[in-house]
Write an enzyme that holds these catalytic residues in place. Structure first.
Site, PDB file in Angstrom:
ATOM      1  N   ASP A  26      -3.684 -32.015 -24.837  1.00 58.44           N
ATOM      2  CA  ASP A  26      -3.973 -33.369 -25.262  1.00 58.44           C
ATOM      3  C   ASP A  26      -3.062 -34.306 -24.473  1.00 58.44           C
ATOM      4  O   ASP A  26      -2.063 -33.881 -23.878  1.00 58.44           O
ATOM      5  CB  ASP A  26      -3.720 -33.503 -26.770  1.00 58.44           C
ATOM      6  CG  ASP A  26      -4.110 -34.866 -27.304  1.00 58.44           C
ATOM      7  OD1 ASP A  26      -5.219 -35.341 -26.990  1.00 58.44           O
ATOM      8  OD2 ASP A  26      -3.292 -35.475 -28.019  1.00 58.44           O
ATOM      9  N   ASP A  28      -2.313 -38.332 -25.344  1.00 58.10           N
ATOM     10  CA  ASP A  28      -1.531 -39.244 -26.184  1.00 58.10           C
ATOM     11  C   ASP A  28      -0.690 -38.455 -27.170  1.00 58.10           C
ATOM     12  O   ASP A  28      -1.217 -37.665 -27.967  1.00 58.10           O
ATOM     13  CB  ASP A  28      -2.457 -40.198 -26.952  1.00 58.10           C
ATOM     14  CG  ASP A  28      -3.097 -41.241 -26.052  1.00 58.10           C
ATOM     15  OD1 ASP A  28      -2.366 -41.838 -25.259  1.00 58.10           O
ATOM     16  OD2 ASP A  28      -4.325 -41.435 -26.143  1.00 58.10           O
ATOM     17  N   ASP A 225      -0.773 -32.607 -30.580  1.00 52.81           N
ATOM     18  CA  ASP A 225       0.134 -33.172 -31.584  1.00 52.81           C
ATOM     19  C   ASP A 225      -0.564 -33.512 -32.881  1.00 52.81           C
ATOM     20  O   ASP A 225       0.090 -33.903 -33.844  1.00 52.81           O
ATOM     21  CB  ASP A 225       0.809 -34.443 -31.042  1.00 52.81           C
ATOM     22  CG  ASP A 225      -0.175 -35.602 -30.905  1.00 52.81           C
ATOM     23  OD1 ASP A 225      -1.248 -35.406 -30.290  1.00 52.81           O
ATOM     24  OD2 ASP A 225       0.110 -36.696 -31.421  1.00 52.81           O
TER      25      ASP A 225
END
Length: 342
Positions: A26, A28, A225
């Site tokens: 991922d 961001d 995250d």
């Protein structure tokens, strides 16, 4: 350990960058935040790649085309090709192309990333409900997306045109904090029309399918995250995952995770890709990791010992997830987490 029966984080004697052939990262909250590289991310990614791991970047953000995302990552210090970037625009464009004739017009409510992905699949982006679209697609269009674009979507959907969404993330991180994501915009159209879109992005299967098709990964590791997109997406795809604590997920959310949100591994940041992972051991009615021992006492999670805080969190995960079984842990974890500073 099966993802569907996970009651503790896994250990690994081998560095994760050696145990898996491809990292599905991922962006961001993992590689960057507010456009700037997260601490240790660049060096960790370069080291993993030098060791032979393929790096692929998988994002639900459909705003920017892969070329722009690759240029951003390259500017941060990790040379990246557009072919290494997979976004939800590509996944939703493939989903649409499987349901409408080649060359069909598609009403776009979103940014340039959607238009590029649709053209790649031989579809024609259009701007109005009066352009006779065969489908409506909605993706994140940035903070300046005009309100009238939602109206265009509603007009077409009311005429029976099928509706697709790149993803339904309610929020998106920005340099100033948490901002509304595409999921919030999708809710506007949902409330106005009563319709339900077909969704492609993480954590749903179309995104995993697109990722595997484009990367050719044989043994991938999802690195993210967010529990409800990255980790659940790995769960749905039947692959392993690494949760890093540089983004939106904190210790309390991790301990309360239901089975589909429990990562295979937990680490502080992307340096966790370069190392093995400590084993969590069942011992004396509780669980130990490093210098910590975790158990359930008096309807609360208890933590004894000292050492690396992350080891304490791993032990607490085992105690919480075992107690919760297939549900969500509701035990008080505040005191235990305060000892770890998490």
């Amino acid at each position: 350990m099966s993802q569907r029966s996970r009651t503790r984080p896994d250990g690994s004697v081998t560095a994760l960058s050696e145990a898996y052939d491809t990292a599905l990262l991922d962006l961001d909250g993992v590689v960057y935040a507010g456009g700037e590289a997260i601490a240790y991310a660049v060096d960790s990614l370069l080291t993993a790649r030098e060791g032979g791991m393929h790096l692929a970047y998988v994002t639900n953000n459909a705003l920017r085309p892969p070329e722009a995302v690759a240029a951003h990552i390259t500017a941060l210090g990790v040379p990246t090709d557009a072919s290494d970037v997979i976004n939800s625009a590509q996944a939703v464009a493939r989903l649409i192309s499987e349901q409408v004739p080649a060359g069909s017009r598609v009403l776009v409510i979103g940014g340039q990333g959607l238009r590029v992905a649709l053209r790649e699949r031989g579809l024609e982006p259009v701007e109005s409900a009066d352009d006779d679209p065969a489908a409506v697609v909605q993706g994140y269009g940035g903070p300046d997306l005009a309100w009238g674009r939602f109206a265009e979507a509603c007009y077409a959907i009311a005429r029976g045109v099928p509706w697709f969404a790149s993803n339904t993330d309610l929020t998106i991180p920005s340099a100033r904090g948490i901002a509304p994501g595409n999921g919030s915009a999708v809710e506007v159209v949902r409330l106005a029309t009563g319709a339900e879109p077909q969704v492609a992005g993480k954590p749903l299967p179309p995104m995993h399918k697109e990722t595997i098709l484009r990367t050719g990964a044989r043994k991938p590791l999802v690195v993210g995250d967010r529990l409800d997109t990255d980790i659940e997406g790995a769960f749905n795809g039947g692959v392993d995952s690494l949760l890093v604590l540089t983004g939106v997920t904190d210790g309390a959310q991790l301990l309360a995770a239901p089975p589909e949100h429990r990562p295979t591994y937990v680490d502080r940041d992307l340096r966790g890709m370069l190392t093995g992972q400590p084993e969590v051991v069942e011992k004396d009615g509780g669980f130990s990791c490093g210098g910590w021992a975790a158990s359930v006492r008096d309807d609360a999670l208890a933590l004894d010992g000292e050492g690396e805080p992350l080891d304490g969190l791993r032990a607490l995960c085992a105690a919480a997830w075992t107690w919760a079984g297939d549900g969500t842990c509701t035990l008080d974890a505040g005191k235990a987490l305060s000892r770890l500073g998490l």
